[in-house]
Design a protein around this motif. Sequence first.
Motif, PDB file in Angstrom:
ATOM      1  N   ILE A 105       0.830  -1.202   0.000  1.00  0.00           N
ATOM      2  CA  ILE A 105       0.000   0.000   0.000  1.00  0.00           C
ATOM      3  C   ILE A 105       0.868   1.258   0.000  1.00  0.00           C
ATOM      4  O   ILE A 105       2.020   1.227   0.442  1.00  0.00           O
ATOM      5  N   ARG A 106       0.283   2.320  -0.530  1.00  0.00           N
ATOM      6  CA  ARG A 106       0.916   3.609  -0.314  1.00  0.00           C
ATOM      7  C   ARG A 106       0.137   4.309   0.783  1.00  0.00           C
ATOM      8  O   ARG A 106      -1.084   4.471   0.679  1.00  0.00           O
ATOM      9  N   VAL A 107       0.829   4.664   1.825  1.00  0.00           N
ATOM     10  CA  VAL A 107       0.184   5.325   2.952  1.00  0.00           C
ATOM     11  C   VAL A 107       0.226   6.818   2.690  1.00  0.00           C
ATOM     12  O   VAL A 107       1.295   7.410   2.544  1.00  0.00           O
ATOM     13  N   ASN A 108      -0.959   7.394   2.614  1.00  0.00           N
ATOM     14  CA  ASN A 108      -1.026   8.811   2.274  1.00  0.00           C
ATOM     15  C   ASN A 108      -1.164   9.703   3.504  1.00  0.00           C
ATOM     16  O   ASN A 108      -0.645  10.806   3.539  1.00  0.00           O
ATOM     17  N   GLN A 109      -1.892   9.202   4.474  1.00  0.00           N
ATOM     18  CA  GLN A 109      -2.110  10.028   5.662  1.00  0.00           C
ATOM     19  C   GLN A 109      -2.169   9.140   6.896  1.00  0.00           C
ATOM     20  O   GLN A 109      -2.863   8.126   6.925  1.00  0.00           O
ATOM     21  N   VAL A 110      -1.472   9.568   7.886  1.00  0.00           N
ATOM     22  CA  VAL A 110      -1.392   8.777   9.119  1.00  0.00           C
ATOM     23  C   VAL A 110      -1.602   9.691  10.315  1.00  0.00           C
ATOM     24  O   VAL A 110      -1.070  10.795  10.354  1.00  0.00           O
ATOM     25  N   ASP A 111      -2.369   9.225  11.240  1.00  0.00           N
ATOM     26  CA  ASP A 111      -2.430   9.903  12.535  1.00  0.00           C
ATOM     27  C   ASP A 111      -1.678   9.061  13.549  1.00  0.00           C
ATOM     28  O   ASP A 111      -1.755   7.836  13.529  1.00  0.00           O
ATOM     29  N   VAL A 112      -0.981   9.768  14.400  1.00  0.00           N
ATOM     30  CA  VAL A 112      -0.253   9.050  15.449  1.00  0.00           C
ATOM     31  C   VAL A 112      -0.942   9.355  16.760  1.00  0.00           C
ATOM     32  O   VAL A 112      -1.233  10.518  17.052  1.00  0.00           O
ATOM     33  N   CYS A 113      -1.232   8.360  17.511  1.00  0.00           N
ATOM     34  CA  CYS A 113      -1.783   8.655  18.831  1.00  0.00           C
ATOM     35  C   CYS A 113      -1.069   7.864  19.897  1.00  0.00           C
ATOM     36  O   CYS A 113      -0.445   6.847  19.635  1.00  0.00           O
ATOM     37  N   ASN A 114      -1.156   8.373  21.056  1.00  0.00           N
ATOM     38  CA  ASN A 114      -0.533   7.690  22.187  1.00  0.00           C
ATOM     39  C   ASN A 114      -1.554   6.822  22.892  1.00  0.00           C
ATOM     40  O   ASN A 114      -2.719   7.130  22.953  1.00  0.00           O
ATOM     41  N   ALA A 115      -1.066   5.778  23.438  1.00  0.00           N
ATOM     42  CA  ALA A 115      -1.940   4.879  24.177  1.00  0.00           C
ATOM     43  C   ALA A 115      -1.169   4.359  25.375  1.00  0.00           C
ATOM     44  O   ALA A 115      -0.038   4.735  25.616  1.00  0.00           O
ATOM     45  N   GLY A 116      -1.784   3.499  26.058  1.00  0.00           N
ATOM     46  CA  GLY A 116      -1.140   2.969  27.260  1.00  0.00           C
ATOM     47  C   GLY A 116      -1.475   3.839  28.441  1.00  0.00           C
ATOM     48  O   GLY A 116      -1.865   4.996  28.305  1.00  0.00           O
ATOM     49  N   VAL A 117      -1.331   3.284  29.598  1.00  0.00           N
ATOM     50  CA  VAL A 117      -1.688   3.998  30.822  1.00  0.00           C
ATOM     51  C   VAL A 117      -0.887   5.281  30.933  1.00  0.00           C
ATOM     52  O   VAL A 117      -1.399   6.328  31.291  1.00  0.00           O
ATOM     53  N   LYS A 118       0.358   5.211  30.596  1.00  0.00           N
ATOM     54  CA  LYS A 118       1.207   6.383  30.714  1.00  0.00           C
ATOM     55  C   LYS A 118       1.302   7.148  29.393  1.00  0.00           C
ATOM     56  O   LYS A 118       2.121   8.056  29.263  1.00  0.00           O
ATOM     57  N   GLY A 119       0.521   6.715  28.456  1.00  0.00           N
ATOM     58  CA  GLY A 119       0.563   7.389  27.171  1.00  0.00           C
ATOM     59  C   GLY A 119       1.876   7.194  26.440  1.00  0.00           C
ATOM     60  O   GLY A 119       2.277   8.004  25.621  1.00  0.00           O
ATOM     61  N   ASP A 120       2.534   6.113  26.764  1.00  0.00           N
ATOM     62  CA  ASP A 120       3.864   5.935  26.196  1.00  0.00           C
ATOM     63  C   ASP A 120       3.876   4.906  25.070  1.00  0.00           C
ATOM     64  O   ASP A 120       4.930   4.436  24.675  1.00  0.00           O
ATOM     65  N   LEU A 141       1.035  14.916  20.033  1.00  0.00           N
ATOM     66  CA  LEU A 141      -0.321  14.422  20.217  1.00  0.00           C
ATOM     67  C   LEU A 141      -1.237  15.210  19.301  1.00  0.00           C
ATOM     68  O   LEU A 141      -1.718  16.288  19.631  1.00  0.00           O
ATOM     69  N   ASN A 142      -1.459  14.657  18.153  1.00  0.00           N
ATOM     70  CA  ASN A 142      -2.219  15.413  17.173  1.00  0.00           C
ATOM     71  C   ASN A 142      -3.652  14.932  17.037  1.00  0.00           C
ATOM     72  O   ASN A 142      -4.361  15.308  16.137  1.00  0.00           O
ATOM     73  N   ILE A 143      -4.032  14.085  17.891  1.00  0.00           N
ATOM     74  CA  ILE A 143      -5.451  13.704  17.890  1.00  0.00           C
ATOM     75  C   ILE A 143      -5.949  13.780  19.329  1.00  0.00           C
ATOM     76  O   ILE A 143      -5.159  13.685  20.273  1.00  0.00           O
TER      77      ILE A 143
END
Length: 796
Positions: free
Chosen positions: A85-100, A138-140
């Motif tokens: 696939i060609r990835v055109n747009q990606v959001d990155v989010c943090n998860a985990g209890v500590k957001g890590d 943190l863009n979302i």
Amino acid sequence: MMNEHFPMLTMGGLNEYIKGRKGYSSILQVLDVRLIKAKEAENTSSDKRYRLILSDGRNFFSSCVLGADMIDLVKNDILKNNSVIRVNQVDVCNAGVKGDRVILIIRDVTVVLSDCEKIGDPVQLDNHDSIQRTAISLNIPKIQCFSTVSKSGLAKKNSNGEWQADDKNSIEVVLEKPKINANEMCNINVLDPFRTEWMIKARVVNKSYIREYSNMNRSGKVFNVGLVDSSGEIRAVGFDHLAERFYATLEIEKTYYISNASVVPGKQNFNSFTHMYQILLRSDTTIDLCGRENDEVHADIVFNFIPIKEITHRTCNTVCDVVAVISSIDACKTYYNKYKRKYCVKRDLMIIDEDASIMLTLWEHQAESFDNTIRSIIGIKGAKICDFHGISKMMKGIKDIAADEFCNRSDYLRSFMKIIVLKNAYFIGRSLSAIDSTIIRFDLPCTDRIIKLETLRKSIFPSSNVSCLTTTSQIDWSIVTIDQVIATEPDTMKHKNTQYFYIKGYCSVIEQDHAIYMGCSVDKCRKKLDDLGNGFFFCRKCRVRQEAFKWAYSLSCCIVDHTGELNVCMFGSAAESLLEISPDVFHQYKEDSKTTNFEEIIMRGAAKNQIFNISSKVVEYHMEILDESQKCEKRSPSCLNSPGEIIDEKDNNNLEISHNWISVKYCRSKLKKMRICSNFDNEVSSEADEESSISGDEEYSAFETSSNDAFQGSSVSTQTSADVSTVATQTPWTIYLEQKSNTNYVAMDDSDKILSNIDTFHKLYNNDSLDNHIVESDPAYICDDQLYEFLNKTGK
DNA sequence: CCCCCCCC
């Protein structure tokens, strides 16, 4: 070659996303597409979400979610495993209890190639590295984070009791058991010390007992369990009160969610599991039983069986897996552990495969609770390889050719059984030792290897009635003669070391007067008590004053073979197995003058041909340094499981048993009266009591067996050379026969009828294993041959 | 944090 036709992937592309780079397009491959558990209540397509494992050719990253707008690509089978696939747009989010932890939400993709093969061999990108984390923006909204779903209170339970986010725009992830925590479910094989927020779902495959330990630094308790899932296996360990707690919690065969534990390195040579780390259970560790409805973990341990002969080449103190047939099982033996300063229990098994056999030692509870039988096929996972008597000594010049040598050596061994066993003899100078996490299984799946072993099993034990003729030590072939033992004494004196030997012979003298002593009544202690003279005794070892005592053996014996004699002490189990009665019964018999039990016991003990295990060491005694050979143990072939079984005629034929041997013990059991020559070297040194007769050139003596198989009054002394001092009452049945062409050997039953039914002899070998050490070249055993020969002649 | 000694 093939790669030329594959599209180029954007190597390092995944890391760019993880670092938070936006507006970046890359070509990636989909390694895996998996449906994230959907909510049943809203079974519409828009609710389905897919988790992707994406590869950039160099790395792969498993925490990717396909954006809601893109899911039709999956539904229409355009985007699937191995699609590029060609990835055109990606959001990155943090998860985990500590957001890590990082999750990539793939918002916009173009499928470049729907069908493809896997490109390259990417390695997993860690999802916890602090260096990676620092650049994440943190863009979302937080609401979209995995952790937020369950932690913020915005999530709610649906009618099925499952958790779901109530925000349509959030990533709809339903944790299977969010009540535990928000740690990410992961496979055992990806656990490592750097991954902090994890949860595994694993089945307990073994559980050790809580072991107490103490060393220089500390003392405490420890226990461990083995955990498996479909990806791998790992050992988990708990100490002290955690050992108690989790020992109670964890049950074998059950599946648990485990989180909040440390993944730590452990010494691999004490770890039966393949995982390079182990789990350390902490006080905040959560362990939740997985309900049966969710228990789809059917994974089991994986054995990596190696042939026994392969153990030769392995590094000492490493662990290995072996599958084999159990050929013998020793009784539990108690020994005093100098380091633990207490009595401990061990049990030796002999296991055998196509090429070789080796001893497996079980300790403590595993030894005591072992209740399987010989002939079983045993699977062993993670037993430690130990050198045995120093590998160099045993290895010298034998190594793998030993099996063949044994074939040659066994020419003179008359029993088919023996040949089989010796062919697979212990030869590698090593043993296996079970450690805390060693797993022993008997219900092995029927693989090719097991089928082969099954064949072996049947060839070794053609009849289910045939009992085993060997024990761990019987097939240790390094049996020495007594003169060889004596020859080592100056060296022992000089170096004050301990030497171990096996001697084939029998007791010619059993000292009766001080055979038992009053021993400490404290559990497993048998220290000789000091008589305080006031009705109390004192144990110097336990430092306990006591009124009670236990009888204990301290037998002084003289062991003889054809080369000489050796004074030895036999304590505890060694003496007990020689005399076959407990010290208490011994005491009773000794006090009882009405019966001849006592004399019979002594005679019977002396009459047995057996292999003695001798340790010889220098001890200080009464201020003198003496060379003392002590701790003599009976090492006779005995079978715990089916002693004394007699095979039937049919099985007998199958065995193709060689007919040209017979044991003395058999004769003893069959004949009421025998006449045999008891001379050797043409020089009569035999003595006889008044019931026997030896007269000059007649060179025979007669003696009888009583009807109950103990021969009374049979006090023929049969030692062959003058320097063997013998005691008439302990005459063994091992008789040296003179080889004179014109001598008549006659065996008669109690009606003086010459015994002739040779066929009956074929049955003897099995129930008669005690005396079957027949070695042609060994004059000590020539009697059996001679007896046979004569019986054979007279029989035909 | 056990950890391997012990046994032959």
